[in-house]
Scaffold this motif. Sequence first.
Motif, PDB file in Angstrom:
ATOM      1  N   ASN A   1       2.400   9.707  -3.011  1.00  7.42           N
ATOM      2  CA  ASN A   1       1.912   9.918  -2.174  1.00  7.42           C
ATOM      3  C   ASN A   1       0.775  11.655  -2.289  1.00  7.42           C
ATOM      4  O   ASN A   1      -0.344  11.588  -2.222  1.00  7.42           O
ATOM      5  CB  ASN A   1       2.508   9.594  -0.283  1.00  7.42           C
TER       6      ASN A   1
ATOM      7  N   PHE B   1      -6.017   2.992   7.238  1.00  6.52           N
ATOM      8  CA  PHE B   1      -6.675   1.674   6.452  1.00  6.52           C
ATOM      9  C   PHE B   1      -8.150   0.843   6.617  1.00  6.52           C
ATOM     10  O   PHE B   1      -9.179   1.230   5.833  1.00  6.52           O
ATOM     11  CB  PHE B   1      -5.176   0.919   6.840  1.00  6.52           C
TER      12      PHE B   1
ATOM     13  N   TYR C   1     -12.445  15.622   2.303  1.00  5.48           N
ATOM     14  CA  TYR C   1     -11.734  15.864   3.901  1.00  5.48           C
ATOM     15  C   TYR C   1     -12.081  15.903   5.305  1.00  5.48           C
ATOM     16  O   TYR C   1     -12.206  15.003   6.038  1.00  5.48           O
ATOM     17  CB  TYR C   1     -10.324  16.802   4.813  1.00  5.48           C
TER      18      TYR C   1
ATOM     19  N   PHE D   1     -11.059   2.923   5.710  1.00  2.00           N
ATOM     20  CA  PHE D   1     -10.894   2.981   4.385  1.00  2.00           C
ATOM     21  C   PHE D   1     -11.967   2.096   4.273  1.00  2.00           C
ATOM     22  O   PHE D   1     -13.019   2.443   3.768  1.00  2.00           O
ATOM     23  CB  PHE D   1      -9.264   3.169   3.960  1.00  2.00           C
TER      24      PHE D   1
ATOM     25  N   LEU E   1     -14.630   8.664  -3.299  1.00  2.71           N
ATOM     26  CA  LEU E   1     -12.920   9.616  -3.188  1.00  2.71           C
ATOM     27  C   LEU E   1     -12.584  10.063  -2.244  1.00  2.71           C
ATOM     28  O   LEU E   1     -11.160   9.485  -1.717  1.00  2.71           O
ATOM     29  CB  LEU E   1     -13.450  11.028  -3.825  1.00  2.71           C
TER      30      LEU E   1
ATOM     31  N   TYR F   1       1.529   1.175  -5.479  1.00  2.87           N
ATOM     32  CA  TYR F   1       2.196   0.576  -4.990  1.00  2.87           C
ATOM     33  C   TYR F   1       3.593  -0.134  -4.612  1.00  2.87           C
ATOM     34  O   TYR F   1       4.111   0.099  -4.515  1.00  2.87           O
ATOM     35  CB  TYR F   1       2.128   1.333  -3.497  1.00  2.87           C
TER      36      TYR F   1
ATOM     37  N   LEU G   1      -7.027   6.001   2.275  1.00  4.22           N
ATOM     38  CA  LEU G   1      -5.739   4.636   1.685  1.00  4.22           C
ATOM     39  C   LEU G   1      -4.908   5.763   1.352  1.00  4.22           C
ATOM     40  O   LEU G   1      -3.452   4.820   1.880  1.00  4.22           O
ATOM     41  CB  LEU G   1      -6.073   3.603   0.427  1.00  4.22           C
ATOM     42  N   ILE G   2      -4.366   6.557   0.987  1.00  4.74           N
ATOM     43  CA  ILE G   2      -3.511   7.348   0.169  1.00  4.74           C
ATOM     44  C   ILE G   2      -2.838   7.537   1.539  1.00  4.74           C
ATOM     45  O   ILE G   2      -1.082   7.750   1.737  1.00  4.74           O
ATOM     46  CB  ILE G   2      -3.524   8.761  -0.563  1.00  4.74           C
ATOM     47  N   LYS G   3      -3.434   8.229   2.870  1.00 10.45           N
ATOM     48  CA  LYS G   3      -3.118   8.810   3.762  1.00 10.45           C
ATOM     49  C   LYS G   3      -2.389   7.612   4.633  1.00 10.45           C
ATOM     50  O   LYS G   3      -1.752   8.010   5.744  1.00 10.45           O
ATOM     51  CB  LYS G   3      -3.772   9.172   4.485  1.00 10.45           C
TER      52      LYS G   3
ATOM     53  N   LEU H   1       4.951   6.257   6.331  1.00  9.04           N
ATOM     54  CA  LEU H   1       6.738   6.886   6.264  1.00  9.04           C
ATOM     55  C   LEU H   1       7.250   7.196   7.111  1.00  9.04           C
ATOM     56  O   LEU H   1       8.335   8.032   7.407  1.00  9.04           O
ATOM     57  CB  LEU H   1       6.234   8.345   5.112  1.00  9.04           C
TER      58      LEU H   1
ATOM     59  N   ALA I   1      -3.088  -5.122   2.121  1.00 13.89           N
ATOM     60  CA  ALA I   1      -4.560  -4.786   2.240  1.00 13.89           C
ATOM     61  C   ALA I   1      -4.904  -5.257   0.985  1.00 13.89           C
ATOM     62  O   ALA I   1      -5.876  -5.565   0.720  1.00 13.89           O
ATOM     63  CB  ALA I   1      -3.506  -3.343   1.758  1.00 13.89           C
TER      64      ALA I   1
ATOM     65  N   ILE J   1      -3.728   0.262  -4.495  1.00 13.07           N
ATOM     66  CA  ILE J   1      -2.268  -1.104  -3.596  1.00 13.07           C
ATOM     67  C   ILE J   1      -1.210  -1.526  -4.909  1.00 13.07           C
ATOM     68  O   ILE J   1      -0.233  -1.340  -4.670  1.00 13.07           O
ATOM     69  CB  ILE J   1      -2.762  -1.927  -3.165  1.00 13.07           C
TER      70      ILE J   1
ATOM     71  N   ASP K   1     -10.937   6.735  -0.570  1.00  6.63           N
ATOM     72  CA  ASP K   1      -9.030   6.806  -1.801  1.00  6.63           C
ATOM     73  C   ASP K   1      -8.245   7.474  -1.343  1.00  6.63           C
ATOM     74  O   ASP K   1      -7.188   7.331  -0.619  1.00  6.63           O
ATOM     75  CB  ASP K   1      -9.475   7.444  -2.700  1.00  6.63           C
ATOM     76  N   VAL K   2      -8.655   8.512  -0.874  1.00  3.33           N
ATOM     77  CA  VAL K   2      -7.493   9.742   0.031  1.00  3.33           C
ATOM     78  C   VAL K   2      -7.423   8.782   0.924  1.00  3.33           C
ATOM     79  O   VAL K   2      -6.302   9.330   1.599  1.00  3.33           O
ATOM     80  CB  VAL K   2      -7.875  10.936   0.585  1.00  3.33           C
TER      81      VAL K   2
ATOM     82  N   ASN L   1       1.538  -3.590   1.806  1.00  2.00           N
ATOM     83  CA  ASN L   1       0.794  -4.007   0.049  1.00  2.00           C
ATOM     84  C   ASN L   1      -0.194  -5.859  -0.124  1.00  2.00           C
ATOM     85  O   ASN L   1      -0.896  -5.240  -0.351  1.00  2.00           O
ATOM     86  CB  ASN L   1       1.697  -3.881  -0.711  1.00  2.00           C
TER      87      ASN L   1
ATOM     88  N   TYR M   1      -1.023   5.107   3.807  1.00  2.00           N
ATOM     89  CA  TYR M   1       0.563   5.057   2.985  1.00  2.00           C
ATOM     90  C   TYR M   1       1.633   6.179   3.902  1.00  2.00           C
ATOM     91  O   TYR M   1       2.762   6.409   3.800  1.00  2.00           O
ATOM     92  CB  TYR M   1       0.602   5.364   1.546  1.00  2.00           C
ATOM     93  N   ASP M   2       0.934   6.923   3.629  1.00  2.00           N
ATOM     94  CA  ASP M   2       1.625   8.830   4.289  1.00  2.00           C
ATOM     95  C   ASP M   2       1.894   8.051   5.794  1.00  2.00           C
ATOM     96  O   ASP M   2       3.114   7.989   6.080  1.00  2.00           O
ATOM     97  CB  ASP M   2       0.318   9.536   4.365  1.00  2.00           C
TER      98      ASP M   2
END
Lengths: 324, 324
Positions: B134, A71, A28, A74, A105, B115, A111-113, A119, A137, B112, A108-109, A134, A115-116
Amino acid sequence: MIKPEQLLQALQIEFEKQSYGEHPIELYEPIRYIMSLGGKRFRPLLTLLAASIYSDDWENAIKPAMAVEVFHNFTLMHDDIMDQAPLRRGKPTVHEKWNANTAILSGDVMLIKAYDLLLDIPAEKFRRVLERFNKTAAEVCEGQQLDMNFETRWDVTEEEYLGMIRLKTSVLLGFALELGGIIGGADEESIQLLYSAGENMGIGFQLKDDLLDVYGDPDKFGKQVGGDIISNKKTFLLIEALSKADSNSKTELDKWIGLENFDKQEKVAGVTAIYEELGIRAFTEQKIQEYFTKGLSSLHALKIDERRKKPLLQFAEQLVEREK
Amino acid sequence: MIKPEQLLQALQIEFEKQSYGEHPIELYEPIRYIMSLGGKRFRPLLTLLAASIYSDDWENAIKPAMAVEVFHNFTLMHDDIMDQAPLRRGKPTVHEKWNANTAILSGDVMLIKAYDLLLDIPAEKFRRVLERFNKTAAEVCEGQQLDMNFETRWDVTEEEYLGMIRLKTSVLLGFALELGGIIGGADEESIQLLYSAGENMGIGFQLKDDLLDVYGDPDKFGKQVGGDIISNKKTFLLIEALSKADSNSKTELDKWIGLENFDKQEKVAGVTAIYEELGIRAFTEQKIQEYFTKGLSSLHALKIDERRKKPLLQFAEQLVEREK
């Protein structure tokens, strides 16, 4: 009237509050690092500016706007590995400061964040945004792949180059504006116009980047002027020069491109002289103008009180005039 | 009664139909390649088995189940770069067959696309699934980071190791079952039980992997028996041996670990002898049994007609008994 500074400040506060994650720290910390390097944050700003046209509750768009910026960062973290870039915004890149595995790595996280952060979007709009995110991206990745493909090709056409920068840079600007429109509650036609504005201005923006690399004011530009020439980077200017050159200037251009050992200033001066001779500067400026004009006209076509779109329009005009 | 083979076949058909993307080919070909290498597909199968407990329309869970498998393969593609692994399922890894940049970027697109496959989930369940996905996806990355951290540490405790494999391997199995439950329409308690079943069986599954690497039947195992011993991989067995060893066996173990040049068979035999002496095999088998029992008891606790959960239970029992 909303001021961009006000929106930027709200963004800044939220970015400072954002934790991303804690454990393991190795994963992180690089995210906090790259996000702390700053940048103009103009992608999330576009989202907020677009949202504020249609709603006074533009705060509702802050987290989604941050998703766009996370994003984007990232993609920078991963692109920098691929491009073996030592510096990002004047500071060591993540793969240099740590190592490539960390940059893979942590990216990667990130990219997930991203998406978070999406939300936060209201349920009835969430699915649509996800679909569009999507697609955008994936397109950005396609643009990066094309950019890498072009490195080893000498027959890239103007059309191919414009297609590449559309994917790599401008679809995300289009999405940033579109996202603001969706969250703000714009009608369908306006949402399309916002996307189109971002898409066209994004192409203009990238072409301006190519131009400034050669013709920027060294005091304002921030990067080394001529860097793209030194590294033979296939910019719009080089591609145009290669296609427009007569046999004399082609020989001269090929000579500079082929030289393994050269004086940097001489090469920059030599290639710039060829650009001048071929009228590349004026041609590029005209292309930039075309794309910006197209983008701005989409904004002008938005059917809403002029006062509401003024902040976005003014900001867009600043993008056109930028010198760094 | 639903048969796992039937579900696997439906999955196979959908995987063959899935295009991921076309252009540029350099980006999408590696995705098709890694997905074509096969694997047991048992993660998406778990999703379908769980969905089929609660609904006869388990086909509704196919695309989301595929998302789990595509995500899993994304992690393999990136992990293989980080671990510099030359082979995956007996074939060259993506970064070996192409290069690291390709493996980074194609992996990004795979995440991606995972998702994208989740978009098939009905609107009222979509947001919840995304949140859980996520969280799970970030945890899997955390597990990989911890695994890399452990490579340079010799004081990893049993608790830390179990925490790492929970994140790296078992939360995704938990999510796979939970996802099936959510889509199938299970009640909240059952959804929790499904997750817990996957989580515990996942830990048992990974410990079994560690055990089989030493004690597997070479004819059935598929990989080189003793590979983990040869590379000093910090498995559950090695961590237990390091913590349980008296000073004599500790000296012996340190000797094997420290040797730069050694006969592979001798090292495997030497370290295995220490494991025997310290009762590591029996201890590990007991741990595996504990986790599998805990996982299976969650499945038994599902308040639903026994006949409906039989396919999942039978499949779970096969996982316990696996010898490869």
